[in-house]
Design an enzyme around this catalytic site. Sequence first.
Site, mmCIF file in Angstrom:
data_model
loop_
_atom_site.group_PDB
_atom_site.id
_atom_site.type_symbol
_atom_site.label_atom_id
_atom_site.label_comp_id
_atom_site.label_asym_id
_atom_site.label_seq_id
_atom_site.Cartn_x
_atom_site.Cartn_y
_atom_site.Cartn_z
ATOM 1 N N ALA A 1 41.619 47.139 13.462
ATOM 2 C CA ALA A 1 42.781 48.197 14.011
ATOM 3 C C ALA A 1 43.533 47.739 14.969
ATOM 4 O O ALA A 1 44.727 48.110 15.298
ATOM 5 C CB ALA A 1 41.853 49.374 14.226
ATOM 6 N N LYS B 1 48.348 51.206 12.518
ATOM 7 C CA LYS B 1 47.989 51.949 11.008
ATOM 8 C C LYS B 1 47.131 53.005 11.220
ATOM 9 O O LYS B 1 46.885 54.085 10.369
ATOM 10 C CB LYS B 1 47.697 50.841 10.177
ATOM 11 C CG LYS B 1 48.633 49.645 9.901
ATOM 12 C CD LYS B 1 48.415 48.787 9.018
ATOM 13 C CE LYS B 1 49.181 47.655 8.951
ATOM 14 N NZ LYS B 1 49.360 46.951 9.881
ATOM 15 N N ASP C 1 37.640 46.624 16.166
ATOM 16 C CA ASP C 1 38.355 45.428 16.083
ATOM 17 C C ASP C 1 37.343 44.482 17.173
ATOM 18 O O ASP C 1 36.351 44.992 17.650
ATOM 19 C CB ASP C 1 39.633 45.653 17.137
ATOM 20 C CG ASP C 1 40.640 44.456 16.845
ATOM 21 O OD1 ASP C 1 41.221 44.608 15.947
ATOM 22 O OD2 ASP C 1 40.335 43.455 17.701
ATOM 23 N N CYS D 1 50.565 40.239 7.257
ATOM 24 C CA CYS D 1 52.014 40.278 7.370
ATOM 25 C C CYS D 1 52.386 38.715 7.188
ATOM 26 O O CYS D 1 52.909 38.193 7.977
ATOM 27 C CB CYS D 1 52.193 40.438 8.846
ATOM 28 S SG CYS D 1 51.377 39.686 10.396
#
Length: 432
Positions: free
Chosen positions: A245, A250, A268, A367
């Site tokens: 996260a 998001k 996380d 990404c």
Amino acid sequence: MTPTARLAASIDLLVAMEAAPRKPADAVANSFFRERRYIGGGDRRAISGLVWDIMRNWRRLGWWLEQNGGEACPRMLAGAQLVFDRTPMEKLISMYGGGRFAAGALNQQEQSTLEALVGKDLSCAEMPRAVQLEVPDWLLPKLEETFGADLETEIQAMAQPASLDLRINMLRSTRSEAMHALAREGLHAEETKLSPWGLRLEGRQPVTASKPFRDGLIEIQDEGSQLVAAMAGVEPSMRVLDYCAGAGGKTLAMAMMMENKGHIVACDVSAVRLEGAVKRLRRAGVHNVERHLLTEGDKWAKRRAASFDRVLVDAPCSGTGTWRRNPDARFRTTQVDLDELLAKQAVIMDRAAALVKPGGRMIYATCSLLKAENAGQVELFLARHPDFRLVPSGSPALPDSLRDKSMISLTPARDETDGFFAAVLERQVAES
């Protein structure tokens, strides 16, 4: 600050970045300016603008300097960028040696090297292709594999500064209301083309100081990132896990899609990143999110095996899709780093898959623009997990062009977003 002082500060910032090669340039810059609070906003923008131009043109500037007997050091890179910006040589010489806050006068060798660049174009046919395209030699074949004949077009798009994208918070506003609230503060946004929640501003704008931001009407989030969240197709009744996260970008988008209902767990491995999400969640008015720090030997995941309707895995990756915002990232990642990332991504996918309930879905996202991190990882995952299959997202939040896709790839040139990849993997219900 005078142009002379700005140049000296730009060189100092480049030196600081060179001294911390593994640290993101924006983090170095934030520390640099925090320690020099006397540098005003306009001066910060001018200094950052020059430094980021240098990073976007790093290989070509270095090539020109070396071709003319110079050294690709911060002091000379800054001078070369200014020459290619068509700064008159007489003015440039005075900027280096112009007083107390100057960078120090150019010596004869430095001056001769910079003078040799006058009238030249930054790109030329004699440069190796990787230099022309501003990518590491080892990475060029991988990008050619991704883009083929479109590579130069995509690289040119990645060399441009990114727009400032916002996501409206539908828990507190509509897109029209948010646009009008921003306009009252002199921030004139346009609707994004793909995300139904997106707004776009050009250039650097003081969004975080605006009332709409403080009131939680908007969040800063690239349009591509918004679409990745939309791929999850979450609904108010669901139990959802955001497995990587970070600071919760998001997570916030999914909480909005779920109308603050259901339950989201934001996980996380970094306590600092998770702590950074607290303020954002509070500002957005989100209260259906629980945070959990993943630690070695943690029994949390084992107790929650096969219990989530949706698991979003925004995996750590090379970040090649973010080069518009982080041009320095091109040269901080090595082949060794990529190999380690590929192994880490596979482990994360396997662990996250165990948390998906039968009939539930895992959304794998990066990404990155590299096939090995994207479709390649999905292919390997499916070979390891025959109980999963690719399925269309079907999310009503996606535009028609993406709704029926099981994998999406977004690129700066084609989609005007950061580079993103996402795949929807559904766990099959075992036959009785």
